[in-house]
Scaffold this motif. Structure first.
Motif, short mmCIF file in Angstrom:
data_model
loop_
_atom_site.label_atom_id
_atom_site.label_comp_id
_atom_site.label_asym_id
_atom_site.label_seq_id
_atom_site.Cartn_x
_atom_site.Cartn_y
_atom_site.Cartn_z
N ILE A 1 -41.10 -57.67 -0.76
CA ILE A 1 -41.46 -58.11 -2.11
C ILE A 1 -40.27 -57.89 -3.03
O ILE A 1 -39.78 -56.78 -3.18
N LYS A 2 -39.80 -58.98 -3.58
CA LYS A 2 -38.67 -58.87 -4.49
C LYS A 2 -39.14 -58.39 -5.86
O LYS A 2 -40.14 -58.87 -6.38
N LYS A 3 -38.42 -57.48 -6.40
CA LYS A 3 -38.73 -56.99 -7.73
C LYS A 3 -38.19 -57.98 -8.76
O LYS A 3 -37.01 -58.31 -8.75
N VAL A 4 -39.09 -58.45 -9.62
CA VAL A 4 -38.69 -59.43 -10.61
C VAL A 4 -37.83 -58.76 -11.68
O VAL A 4 -38.21 -57.73 -12.23
N ARG A 5 -36.69 -59.34 -11.93
CA ARG A 5 -35.80 -58.80 -12.96
C ARG A 5 -36.12 -59.47 -14.28
O ARG A 5 -36.09 -60.69 -14.41
N LEU A 6 -36.42 -58.64 -15.26
CA LEU A 6 -36.78 -59.17 -16.57
C LEU A 6 -35.53 -59.58 -17.34
O LEU A 6 -34.46 -58.98 -17.20
N THR A 7 -35.66 -60.59 -18.16
CA THR A 7 -34.58 -60.97 -19.06
C THR A 7 -34.47 -59.92 -20.16
O THR A 7 -35.36 -59.09 -20.34
N ARG A 8 -33.40 -59.98 -20.92
CA ARG A 8 -33.22 -59.02 -22.01
C ARG A 8 -34.34 -59.15 -23.04
O ARG A 8 -34.84 -58.14 -23.57
N VAL A 9 -34.73 -60.38 -23.32
CA VAL A 9 -35.83 -60.60 -24.27
C VAL A 9 -37.12 -59.99 -23.75
O VAL A 9 -37.86 -59.33 -24.50
N GLU A 10 -37.39 -60.18 -22.47
CA GLU A 10 -38.60 -59.62 -21.87
C GLU A 10 -38.55 -58.10 -21.84
O GLU A 10 -39.57 -57.42 -22.06
N GLN A 11 -37.36 -57.55 -21.58
CA GLN A 11 -37.20 -56.09 -21.58
C GLN A 11 -37.47 -55.53 -22.97
O GLN A 11 -38.16 -54.50 -23.11
#
Length: 213
Positions: free
Chosen positions: A7-17
């Motif tokens: 399962i790949k961990k989804v990397r959040l965008t800066r806006v989402e972070q």
């Protein structure tokens, strides 16, 4: 070979972070506010509760006053959304007003020692010395008023029913009454809200009396 898929961990965008951090910090601000009250809360308290340093708070909100204004914004929008979600778009206005009265009665928190009302007065006080926050508070209040007026305008009237005033005027009086109940609760520590009483008052605010009344 393993049949389990990785399962790949989804990397959040800066806006989402930033959005996620904002939610976590606001939740922590609410928790420590309920525990200590506004004056005793520090930026460090909020940061420690959320598991962050103080820097994200300054980066996302600027200062303590703006942080708690944002907390009030989220709280007010959630309350408004909750109340309006109980109503049926285009449905009979009388039924919608009755649902609103019931929703107001059951949506009032019982376990936060008037924290919501206390936060309201904190933000009002902050706005007195912060013109930019006062402006945003006015815009937020107008949006809530517009949403309630829209509910009234989109609802239908039964034969013989007439509005007591314009939709904007009725919405303003309904909101004023709801706010007034919050003020009494904050000042006395007592909750006098009963759905049946609110229903009678809200209907009287909304509809013109018939000639037979």
């Amino acid at each position: 070979m393993s049949t389990s898929s990785s399962i790949k961990k989804v990397r959040l965008t800066r806006v989402e972070q930033n959005a996620e951090r904002s939610r976590e910090l606001l939740a922590s601000a609410w928790a420590v506010f309920c525990e200590k009250g506004y004056e005793a809360v520090t930026i460090d308290d909020v940061a420690a509760h959320a598991g962050y340093s103080r820097m994200p708070i300054y980066s996302l909100f600027g200062d303590k006053q703006t942080l708690f204004f944002e907390l009030w914004t989220v709280t007010l929008e959630e309350i408004s959304k909750l109340l309006l979600s109980q109503l049926k778009a285009g449905g009979p206005l009388r039924a919608n007003i009755k649902r609103l009265a019931a929703a107001v009665a059951v949506s009032r928190p019982k376990d936060q020692s008037n924290a919501g009302e206390s936060l309201f007065f904190v933000v009002q006080t902050i706005a007195l010395s912060r013109p930019e926050i006062e402006k945003r508070l006015i815009l937020l209040s107008r949006k809530i008023l517009t949403d309630f007026a829209g509910m009234i305008s989109s609802s239908t009237l039964a034969r013989g029913e007439k509005l007591r005033a314009s939709a904007d005027n009725i919405a303003a009086h309904l909101i004023a009454h709801i706010n007034g109940l919050s003020t009494v609760r904050f000042q006395t520590g007592m909750d006098y809200v009963q759905a049946r009483d609110l229903e009678t008052i809200f209907l009287a605010i909304t509809f013109a009396a018939s000639k037979s009344e």
